[in-house]
Design an enzyme around this catalytic site. Structure first.
Site, PDB file in Angstrom:
ATOM      1  N   GLY A  81       0.822  -1.211   0.000  1.00  0.00           N
ATOM      2  CA  GLY A  81       0.000   0.000   0.000  1.00  0.00           C
ATOM      3  C   GLY A  81       0.853   1.258   0.000  1.00  0.00           C
ATOM      4  O   GLY A  81       1.958   1.285   0.544  1.00  0.00           O
ATOM      5  N   ARG A 145       1.147  -5.714  -4.900  1.00  0.00           N
ATOM      6  CA  ARG A 145       1.162  -6.626  -3.750  1.00  0.00           C
ATOM      7  C   ARG A 145       1.633  -8.038  -4.084  1.00  0.00           C
ATOM      8  O   ARG A 145       1.481  -8.945  -3.272  1.00  0.00           O
ATOM      9  CB  ARG A 145      -0.238  -6.683  -3.125  1.00  0.00           C
ATOM     10  CG  ARG A 145      -0.656  -5.387  -2.430  1.00  0.00           C
ATOM     11  CD  ARG A 145      -1.791  -5.614  -1.459  1.00  0.00           C
ATOM     12  NE  ARG A 145      -2.249  -4.385  -0.843  1.00  0.00           N
ATOM     13  CZ  ARG A 145      -1.689  -3.828   0.228  1.00  0.00           C
ATOM     14  NH1 ARG A 145      -0.640  -4.391   0.797  1.00  0.00           N
ATOM     15  NH2 ARG A 145      -2.171  -2.704   0.734  1.00  0.00           N
ATOM     16  N   ASP A 176       5.912  -7.943   5.712  1.00  0.00           N
ATOM     17  CA  ASP A 176       6.037  -9.095   4.807  1.00  0.00           C
ATOM     18  C   ASP A 176       7.102  -8.849   3.747  1.00  0.00           C
ATOM     19  O   ASP A 176       7.909  -9.736   3.448  1.00  0.00           O
ATOM     20  CB  ASP A 176       4.701  -9.370   4.098  1.00  0.00           C
ATOM     21  CG  ASP A 176       3.733 -10.097   5.005  1.00  0.00           C
ATOM     22  OD1 ASP A 176       4.182 -10.629   6.045  1.00  0.00           O
ATOM     23  OD2 ASP A 176       2.531 -10.126   4.682  1.00  0.00           O
ATOM     24  N   LYS A 202       8.235   0.633   5.536  1.00  0.00           N
ATOM     25  CA  LYS A 202       7.094   1.441   5.073  1.00  0.00           C
ATOM     26  C   LYS A 202       5.775   0.880   5.568  1.00  0.00           C
ATOM     27  O   LYS A 202       5.613  -0.340   5.603  1.00  0.00           O
ATOM     28  CB  LYS A 202       7.111   1.424   3.543  1.00  0.00           C
ATOM     29  CG  LYS A 202       5.898   2.006   2.896  1.00  0.00           C
ATOM     30  CD  LYS A 202       5.204   1.054   1.914  1.00  0.00           C
ATOM     31  CE  LYS A 202       4.488  -0.082   2.581  1.00  0.00           C
ATOM     32  NZ  LYS A 202       3.545  -0.811   1.736  1.00  0.00           N
ATOM     33  N   THR A 203       4.863   1.658   5.970  1.00  0.00           N
ATOM     34  CA  THR A 203       3.425   1.371   6.087  1.00  0.00           C
ATOM     35  C   THR A 203       2.753   2.447   6.926  1.00  0.00           C
ATOM     36  O   THR A 203       3.272   2.839   7.980  1.00  0.00           O
ATOM     37  CB  THR A 203       3.072  -0.017   6.673  1.00  0.00           C
ATOM     38  OG1 THR A 203       1.645  -0.117   6.716  1.00  0.00           O
ATOM     39  CG2 THR A 203       3.618  -0.305   8.049  1.00  0.00           C
ATOM     40  N   ILE A 204       1.627   2.923   6.426  1.00  0.00           N
ATOM     41  CA  ILE A 204       0.886   3.926   7.213  1.00  0.00           C
ATOM     42  C   ILE A 204       0.317   3.285   8.472  1.00  0.00           C
ATOM     43  O   ILE A 204      -0.029   3.975   9.411  1.00  0.00           O
ATOM     44  CB  ILE A 204      -0.285   4.550   6.411  1.00  0.00           C
ATOM     45  CG1 ILE A 204      -1.340   3.500   6.052  1.00  0.00           C
ATOM     46  CG2 ILE A 204       0.187   5.307   5.190  1.00  0.00           C
ATOM     47  CD1 ILE A 204      -2.732   4.071   5.906  1.00  0.00           C
ATOM     48  N   ASP A 205       0.215   1.949   8.484  1.00  0.00           N
ATOM     49  CA  ASP A 205      -0.443   1.269   9.606  1.00  0.00           C
ATOM     50  C   ASP A 205       0.333   1.416  10.920  1.00  0.00           C
ATOM     51  O   ASP A 205      -0.227   1.220  11.993  1.00  0.00           O
ATOM     52  CB  ASP A 205      -0.615  -0.227   9.312  1.00  0.00           C
ATOM     53  CG  ASP A 205      -1.548  -0.467   8.132  1.00  0.00           C
ATOM     54  OD1 ASP A 205      -2.135   0.507   7.636  1.00  0.00           O
ATOM     55  OD2 ASP A 205      -1.667  -1.629   7.701  1.00  0.00           O
ATOM     56  N   TYR A 243     -25.273  15.963  15.133  1.00  0.00           N
ATOM     57  CA  TYR A 243     -24.892  14.666  14.572  1.00  0.00           C
ATOM     58  C   TYR A 243     -23.879  13.927  15.446  1.00  0.00           C
ATOM     59  O   TYR A 243     -23.005  14.549  16.054  1.00  0.00           O
ATOM     60  CB  TYR A 243     -24.231  14.837  13.189  1.00  0.00           C
ATOM     61  CG  TYR A 243     -25.133  15.398  12.129  1.00  0.00           C
ATOM     62  CD1 TYR A 243     -26.313  14.755  11.768  1.00  0.00           C
ATOM     63  CD2 TYR A 243     -24.798  16.590  11.475  1.00  0.00           C
ATOM     64  CE1 TYR A 243     -27.146  15.285  10.781  1.00  0.00           C
ATOM     65  CE2 TYR A 243     -25.615  17.117  10.489  1.00  0.00           C
ATOM     66  CZ  TYR A 243     -26.786  16.464  10.148  1.00  0.00           C
ATOM     67  OH  TYR A 243     -27.603  16.979   9.184  1.00  0.00           O
ATOM     68  N   TYR A 426      -7.820   5.949   2.054  1.00  0.00           N
ATOM     69  CA  TYR A 426      -7.013   6.297   0.879  1.00  0.00           C
ATOM     70  C   TYR A 426      -6.678   7.790   0.857  1.00  0.00           C
ATOM     71  O   TYR A 426      -5.686   8.192   0.252  1.00  0.00           O
ATOM     72  CB  TYR A 426      -7.754   5.852  -0.395  1.00  0.00           C
ATOM     73  CG  TYR A 426      -7.983   4.359  -0.375  1.00  0.00           C
ATOM     74  CD1 TYR A 426      -6.970   3.480  -0.730  1.00  0.00           C
ATOM     75  CD2 TYR A 426      -9.175   3.827   0.098  1.00  0.00           C
ATOM     76  CE1 TYR A 426      -7.144   2.104  -0.643  1.00  0.00           C
ATOM     77  CE2 TYR A 426      -9.364   2.452   0.188  1.00  0.00           C
ATOM     78  CZ  TYR A 426      -8.341   1.597  -0.180  1.00  0.00           C
ATOM     79  OH  TYR A 426      -8.499   0.237  -0.079  1.00  0.00           O
ATOM     80  N   ARG A 429      -3.041   8.242   2.252  1.00  0.00           N
ATOM     81  CA  ARG A 429      -1.876   7.428   1.879  1.00  0.00           C
ATOM     82  C   ARG A 429      -0.952   8.108   0.871  1.00  0.00           C
ATOM     83  O   ARG A 429       0.190   7.685   0.704  1.00  0.00           O
ATOM     84  CB  ARG A 429      -2.330   6.082   1.316  1.00  0.00           C
ATOM     85  CG  ARG A 429      -3.081   5.244   2.321  1.00  0.00           C
ATOM     86  CD  ARG A 429      -3.102   3.795   1.964  1.00  0.00           C
ATOM     87  NE  ARG A 429      -3.454   3.538   0.583  1.00  0.00           N
ATOM     88  CZ  ARG A 429      -3.587   2.325   0.069  1.00  0.00           C
ATOM     89  NH1 ARG A 429      -3.402   1.273   0.841  1.00  0.00           N
ATOM     90  NH2 ARG A 429      -3.910   2.150  -1.180  1.00  0.00           N
TER      91      ARG A 429
HETATM   92  P1  FBP Z   1       0.607  -1.940   3.654  1.00  0.00           P
HETATM   93  O1  FBP Z   1       0.557  -2.847   4.839  1.00  0.00           O
HETATM   94  O2  FBP Z   1       1.005  -2.621   2.410  1.00  0.00           O
HETATM   95  O3  FBP Z   1       1.440  -0.721   3.926  1.00  0.00           O
HETATM   96  O4  FBP Z   1      -0.874  -1.386   3.386  1.00  0.00           O
HETATM   97  C1  FBP Z   1      -1.617  -0.864   4.411  1.00  0.00           C
HETATM   98  C2  FBP Z   1      -3.025  -0.496   4.003  1.00  0.00           C
HETATM   99  O5  FBP Z   1      -3.094   0.865   3.676  1.00  0.00           O
HETATM  100  C3  FBP Z   1      -3.998  -0.842   5.136  1.00  0.00           C
HETATM  101  O6  FBP Z   1      -4.115   0.198   6.050  1.00  0.00           O
HETATM  102  C4  FBP Z   1      -5.269  -1.147   4.390  1.00  0.00           C
HETATM  103  O7  FBP Z   1      -6.065  -2.046   5.117  1.00  0.00           O
HETATM  104  C5  FBP Z   1      -4.771  -1.764   3.127  1.00  0.00           C
HETATM  105  O8  FBP Z   1      -3.493  -1.236   2.896  1.00  0.00           O
HETATM  106  C6  FBP Z   1      -5.643  -1.495   1.930  1.00  0.00           C
HETATM  107  O9  FBP Z   1      -5.139  -2.217   0.850  1.00  0.00           O
HETATM  108  P2  FBP Z   1      -5.446  -1.917  -0.677  1.00  0.00           P
HETATM  109  O10 FBP Z   1      -4.610  -0.737  -1.053  1.00  0.00           O
HETATM  110  O11 FBP Z   1      -4.978  -3.135  -1.379  1.00  0.00           O
HETATM  111  O12 FBP Z   1      -6.893  -1.615  -0.810  1.00  0.00           O
END
Ligand code: FBP
Length: 552
Positions: A81, A145, A176, A202-205, A243, A426, A429
């Protein structure tokens, strides 16, 4: 091509490097530290990585560059991602490589790891690179991926490397991808290819972190982007006062993103999946928890609020996980065809009722119909329920509405409840990287080349001390095998880098826990506003609350 004025200005931004990488390549010296061993399962990991296990950790320091001069031809891939800053990793790598020797070459393999298999690439030059400096996205070469994990794939990659004279591969990816980087490094070493592999985190998570990785890149910008929007929503809620906003935020399994956003914006509710699992909370208990806040605020005249829901939360609810497993079993193989052939939802419902255990049927029955249908319609290529597509923000608001209706009937609640739903994923990201991510990523790339130049293989580009100003960051490298342990994946024991979940005894969660009761009832919102790229350092360069609390 039309470009925005911000993009133009960002081209001119000079990312900050750690002190030890400043002043030119000729002055970068390496200091070797102790030999390493993996965090667990040492013997097993050593047996699987006989050529790359146990190497020394290193840091760079100012001094005479003692690396062996050699023409470098490097290949780089982006994996998984998108995360803000990926372009700067490549820019840093390119700048270090070219300033070491203008004859050096950087190949960008396109669309993720598959680019290496398909030999699909671009050769970078100044003009190409300059269009991507300090910008968001992975569009410089694309991402994907596909996993690089089999010996057949590695053999193809070896051929591609041989064809282009490639001396090193840089893999920019998550846990991974970096695990696979270590396996590829071992393959190259075992087969005496002479090709080195370096990984970048790398990962935003935010779930790729450990004692060697302060944080993965992209987490800072993505959480700032989501927090800006949550803050704006909070302010709208506090203005209109009508709301309840249910905001799901990305982050796959771990709740680091949700927690960081909560620390920044102080919403009324933030669920933390890891806590849900630890306390074995049911859907009904979670709904009660949110309902208490809604009702208490209503009693004080506040029929509005904000609840942050982490993307993966339902997977952490034990009864829900069992339900998903039963549904997967119910539809396994040809049973799915029989189910799909049923013409009406009523008939399908009867089929489900017949196939699930009583306990799972009780869970299924309380779900809103839209979610029930989602569980059966959205399935992955293996036929499994795609839990990530479940609209948990809608699920919880519907459960809360039911609870409130019951309380109204019982005369214990008389407020108004109008929920609205958002999913922030999204949007964050590919944002322009914050100064932190722009600096961190550029440093990771620059540093990756230094590791290549000094001959390291199977190492992670490591920049640490990140809660301090960039000049105090520490640049070096760590064998990836040090971060590995053995885990059961798809029925097999595999060497992997451990995913970091939110630690319930860690300082970020403890801070949240100490304050959330007040936030649930009062209006304690904080409005972080948009990411600032220019201005005072305390506005522009500060990274996450999570990192600040962890390093306190
Ligand atoms: P990575 O682990 O590859 O960095 O991706 C994280 C992520 O943005 C998650 O937060 C999200 O659940 C997933 O990718 C969404 O995946 P896709 O871009 O395939 O819809």
């Amino acid at each position: 091509m039309e470009i925005s004025s911000l993009q133009k200005a960002r081209y001119a931004y000079t990312p900050k490097l750690p002190q030890m990488l400043r002043g030119g390549i000729a002055e970068i010296n390496v200091l070797e530290g102790a030999e390493t061993k993996s965090v667990a399962d040492c013997e097993k990991i050593q047996a699987l990585f006989p050529n790359t296990y146990g190497k020394k950790e290193i840091v760079f320091q100012k001094g005479q560059n003692t690396s062996t001069p050699k023409k470098q031809v490097v290949g780089v891939i982006l994996s998984g991602g998108q995360a803000p800053g990926g372009h700067n990793v490549i820019c840093g790598l390119y700048d270090a490589l070219k300033s070491t020797n203008p004859e050096n070459v950087l190949y960008g393999f396109k669309n993720g790891p598959i680019g290496l298999i398909e030999d699909n690439y671009v050769i970078f030059d100044d003009e190409y690179i300059d269009q991507y400096r300090n910008t968001g996205g992975f569009d410089i070469i694309g991402s994907g991926r596909t996993k690089l994990e089999t010996n057949e794939q590695f053999a193809i990659v070896s051929e591609v490397c041989k064809k282009h004279g490639i001396t090193a591969i840089v893999i920019i990816g998550g846990d991974d991808s970096n695990t696979n980087a270590a396996v590829l490094a071992e393959y190259f070493a075992a087969n005496n290819t002479g090709v080195q592999v370096i990984g970048c985190p790398k990962t935003i998570d935010g779930d790729l972190k450990n004692e060697d990785i302060d944080c993965s890149f992209g987490f800072d910008t993505a959480t700032k982007t989501y927090s800006e929007i949550i803050g704006n929503i909070e302010r709208d809620a506090n203005s209109a006062k009508k709301y309840w906003h249910f905001v799901k935020v990305m982050g796959r399994s771990a709740s680091h993103v949700a927690l960081e956003c909560a620390l920044k914006t102080q919403p009324n509710i933030c669920l933390i999946s890891e806590e849900v699992a630890a306390k074995k909370m049911s859907l009904s208990q979670i709904a009660d928890y949110i309902t208490d806040s809604v009702a208490e605020r209503a009693a004080r005249g506040m029929n509005f609020g904000v609840a942050v829901i982490p993307e993966g939360v339902v997977e952490f609810v034990p009864e829900f996980a069992i339900l998903i497993a039963e549904i997967n079993e119910l539809l396994a193989g040809s049973k799915a065809d029989a189910f799909n052939a049923l013409p009406t939802w009523a008939e399908k419902y009867a089929f489900i009722e017949n196939g699930l255990t009583k306990a799972s049927m009780e869970v299924f029955a309380i779900l809103p119909q839209g979610i029930q249908q989602q569980l059966f319609l959205e399935r992955d290529p293996h036929g499994n329920v795609q839990v990530s597509l479940i609209e948990s923000e809608k699920l919880f608001s519907a459960l809360v509405a039911d609870k409130l209706a019951a309380r109204k009937k019982a005369g214990t609640y008389s407020g108004k409840f109008s929920p609205l739903h958002h999913f922030l994923g999204y949007e964050g990201r590919c944002a322009f990287p914050s100064n932190f991510d722009a600096d961190y990523c550029y440093s990771l790339g620059y540093n990756a080349f230094m590791l290549i130049q000094y001959g390291y293989n199977g190492y992670l580009s490591k920049i640490s001390n990140l809660s301090k100003p960039a000049s105090e960051w520490v640049a070096g490298g760590m064998p990836i095998t040090k971060m590995m342990n053995i885990e059961r994946r798809h029925g097999e024991d595999k060497p992997v880098i451990k995913k970091a979940l939110v630690e319930l005894d860690g300082k970020p969660f403890k801070f949240f826990e100490a304050n959330r009761e007040t936030w649930a009832i009062e209006t304690s919102y904080v409005y972080p506003g948009a990411i600032q790229y220019y201005g005072p350092s305390e506005v522009c360069d500060i990274t996450t609350r999570t990192l600040a609390l962890e390093k306190e």
